[in-house]
Structures are given as C-alpha cells and as structure tokens.
Enzyme design. Structure first.
Site, short mmCIF file in Angstrom:
data_model
loop_
_atom_site.label_atom_id
_atom_site.label_comp_id
_atom_site.label_asym_id
_atom_site.label_seq_id
_atom_site.Cartn_x
_atom_site.Cartn_y
_atom_site.Cartn_z
N ILE A 1 0.84 -1.19 0.00
CA ILE A 1 0.00 0.00 0.00
C ILE A 1 0.88 1.25 0.00
CG2 ILE A 1 -1.93 -1.12 1.19
CD1 ILE A 1 -1.14 0.61 3.68
N ASP A 2 2.14 1.09 0.43
CA ASP A 2 3.04 2.25 0.56
C ASP A 2 3.51 2.82 -0.78
OD1 ASP A 2 2.78 1.85 3.25
OD2 ASP A 2 4.75 0.92 3.52
O1 F6P Z 1 4.36 -2.50 4.65
C1 F6P Z 1 3.22 -1.75 4.65
C2 F6P Z 1 2.88 -1.23 6.00
O2 F6P Z 1 1.54 -1.02 5.87
C3 F6P Z 1 3.63 0.03 6.46
O3 F6P Z 1 3.12 1.22 5.95
C4 F6P Z 1 3.46 -0.06 7.95
O4 F6P Z 1 4.50 0.63 8.60
C5 F6P Z 1 3.55 -1.51 8.20
O5 F6P Z 1 3.07 -2.15 7.05
C6 F6P Z 1 2.79 -1.99 9.41
O6 F6P Z 1 3.06 -3.34 9.57
P1 F6P Z 1 2.40 -4.31 10.63
O7 F6P Z 1 1.06 -4.68 10.10
O8 F6P Z 1 3.31 -5.48 10.66
O9 F6P Z 1 2.30 -3.57 11.91
#
Ligand code: F6P
Length: 342
Positions: free
Chosen positions: A126-127
């Site tokens: 999504i980033d």
């Molecule tokens: O990799 C995408 C992402 O959505 C980042 O924007 C975010 O920092 C991270 O995943 C959050 O990850 P998790 O779901 O492991 O907390």
C-alpha cells in the site's frame, strides 16, 4: 508445470486478485498445477501449503486480505532457511515459485533467485515505495480510504474549530500522506522524506486562523520525523527484517500543536483500516494484470524477474532492480503540494 505461490509482508487489498489470476490463467491457459504456500516465507520453510484450484479461488477477486495468509518471516533469519526452501520445493516437485510481496519479501526472493531457485516476483504494498514499478496495487485503495477519512474529519474539525491530525501509513515513503492529503485538501502534509519543523507547522496553522479559517487538517505519514534535535519520537521495537514499528507521530503532533497554538487538537491514527477491505476497481485490474503477467513469465521460464507497471504497460524487470532502491517522494512533488499548505 507445478508452480508455488506465496504472499508475504503486510497484507494489501488486491492480493486475492493476483492469486485468482495466477490460478485461473495457470490452470485454464497453461494446464499448470498451483500450490499455495501459507503465511509468506513460513509456507515453503515449513512445508505449509494447499493445492489451489479454480473452484477454491472462486469469488475472491473483490475480497481484501489474502486467502493464503501472510507473515513477515525472513528465511535468511533461519539457520539453513534457504536450503530448506530449496529442498521443500523439490519435495513438492515444483518448477518454481511466485512471490507476491514488498521490499522484504522480494528482497528474499531476489537472494533465493541468485542461489539458483526459480522465482518470479509480483510487487505489492500500500506504501507504493517499490522501485522498478510505477505503482503498486493496494496504494489506490489506501489513498481512497485515507481521503474518505479526511473528508469526514473535515466536517467535524470545522464544527468544533479544531486541528485534526491524521496519521496514515508510510514508514519510509510519504506517498499515501501526499496523495490523500492532496485529495482531501489538507493544510499541512508531513512525510518521512522531509523532516519537519514544528514551528513551521504552527506558523501555517496560525496563518490560517489569521485568515479566518478556524480549523485545520494535518496529514502525517507514520514515518514523518521532526528535524534533528527538535522533538523526540518514541521507538516501539523492530520486526524480523529490522524495521522499526512506528505509530505515535500523530499523538505527538496533537500534543505539540495543541500546546504551542492553544487550539483544540485531536489525532486520528488510521492504521490498518488503510490495508483492510475490498480493493478499488483500479487495484483489482492492476493486480489481475500483474498476476497474469507473472504466470506468463513462469511459463516462459523468465525466472529472477518481477512483473511491473511501466506507464500503462505490464513489463518484466529484473528482481534486483525492484529491490535496489526504495521509491520515495521526489522533492519537487512535495514542493508542488506545499502551494496548498496553510
Ligand atoms: O508494509 C506496509 C505497511 O503497511 C507500512 O506502511 C506499515 O508501517 C507496516 O506495514 C505496518 O506493519 P504491521 O502490520 O506489521 O504492523
């Protein structure tokens, strides 16, 4: 052929659309058998899998998440992990593997490919921060979710004359913040690529008030950081790939802006809402096109490559190119947005 598929890293709307495309085209067009590994790299490491069929993947196109499950398992953090994967793929008589993931999952895929394991990649996050592809699926959905939230926060901000801080995802790249902030008419957008000066943020909000606008919207990427030595941000530990867990900048801004301006401030952390739920039509189409291109590449033996969106076309690019460098927001794109601040 027998082909494995896995989804790794943070989930993302559109993953099921890729799986469906691989299965439908792989079976119908090429006569392949498709094996779905569970929970990212944990699947091929621990031989956790399920046979995928057209029947078992029916109805998943609009569904968020991933029917295969996902994890942030890093095969290179396990003793003999890469060899275990090679052995398990051999044991299942697989000709190769399609890895659907972001920088970490594809980084591991790239290393495995260099070790002679047959891998094809599909970019997802999504980033929107993966190199070698113009866009990743999931991004459009996340921006839509965030801008819908900003629209809602706008009306309550205006009613209560408040400063609303919206924290969105994006640990190293501010694409979601920039696009949702632009779409939602934010008054300040803070991104990781551009360390911010809290005094400048305060100045922009006060200027708005002086012009008779008694509410403001500040959109901050979770990875936005204050200029060195200005404010302290708390760390919350790291994952298997060494990434810091973020989340907290929104509340820090709520406190600092509130104290420095004297205006009522509230933070909203959108968090995983941005990653959940049904993908937009754009993401479904992009995911379907990438999945179809990946199974074509497998069928042609184009290993070590990744399906990518280049302008309006789907092309295959070397996996190494995709993970060489993160795609961050260029200064000129941020500066173009600054015209609308305050
Ligand atoms: O990799 C995408 C992402 O959505 C980042 O924007 C975010 O920092 C991270 O995943 C959050 O990850 P998790 O779901 O492991 O907390």
């Amino acid at each position: 052929m027998r082909v494995g598929v896995l989804t790794g890293g943070g989930d993302c709307p559109g993953l099921n659309a890729v799986i469906r495309a691989i299965v439908r085209k792989g079976i119908d067009r090429y006569g392949h058998a498709i094996v779905g590994f569970r929970d990212g790299w944990r699947g091929p490491l621990e031989n956790a899998y399920t046979e995928l069929t057209i029947e078992s993947t029916r109805g998943i196109l609009p569904r968020g998440g991933t029917i295969l499950g996902s994890s942030r398992t890093n095969p290179f953090k396990r003793d003999g992990g890469a060899e275990q994967i090679r052995e398990n793929l051999r044991g299942l008589h697989l000709d190769g593997l399609i890895a659907i993931g972001g920088e970490d999952t594809l980084g591991a895929a790239c290393k495995l490919s260099e070790m002679g394991i047959n891998v094809v990649g599909v970019p997802k996050t999504i980033d929107n921060d993966l190199g070698a592809t113009d866009l990743t699926f999931g991004f459009d959905t996340a921006v839509q979710v965030a801008s819908d939230a900003i629209d809602r926060l706008h009306t309550t901000a205006e009613s209560h004359h408040r400063i609303m801080i919206v924290e969105v995802m994006g640990r190293h790249a501010g694409w979601i913040a920039l696009h949702s902030g632009l779409a939602g008419g934010a008054d300040v957008i803070l991104i990781p690529e551009r360390p911010f000066d809290i005094e400048e943020v305060v100045r922009l909000i006060q200027r708005r008030h002086a012009r008779g606008r008694y509410f403001s919207i500040v959109v901050a990427a979770e990875g936005a950081t204050p200029k060195a030595g200005t404010l302290e941000v708390m760390s919350q530990g790291t994952d298997e790939f060494g990434h810091e867990r973020l989340g907290g900048i929104g509340y820090l801004l709520e406190r600092e802006i509130g104290e420095r301006t004297g205006f009522d401030s509230r933070a909203t952390v959108l968090g995983h809402i941005q990653r959940g739920g049904t993908p937009t039509a754009f993401d479904r189409v992009l995911a379907t096109r990438l999945g179809a291109a990946a199974i074509d590449a497998v069928s042609e033996g184009k290993w070590g490559q990744m399906a990518a969106l280049r302008s309006t076309r789907i092309e295959m690019v070397p996996l190494g190119e995709a993970v060489a460098e993160l795609k961050t927001v260029p200064p000129e794109e941020y500066e173009a947005a600054e015209a609308f601040f305050g």
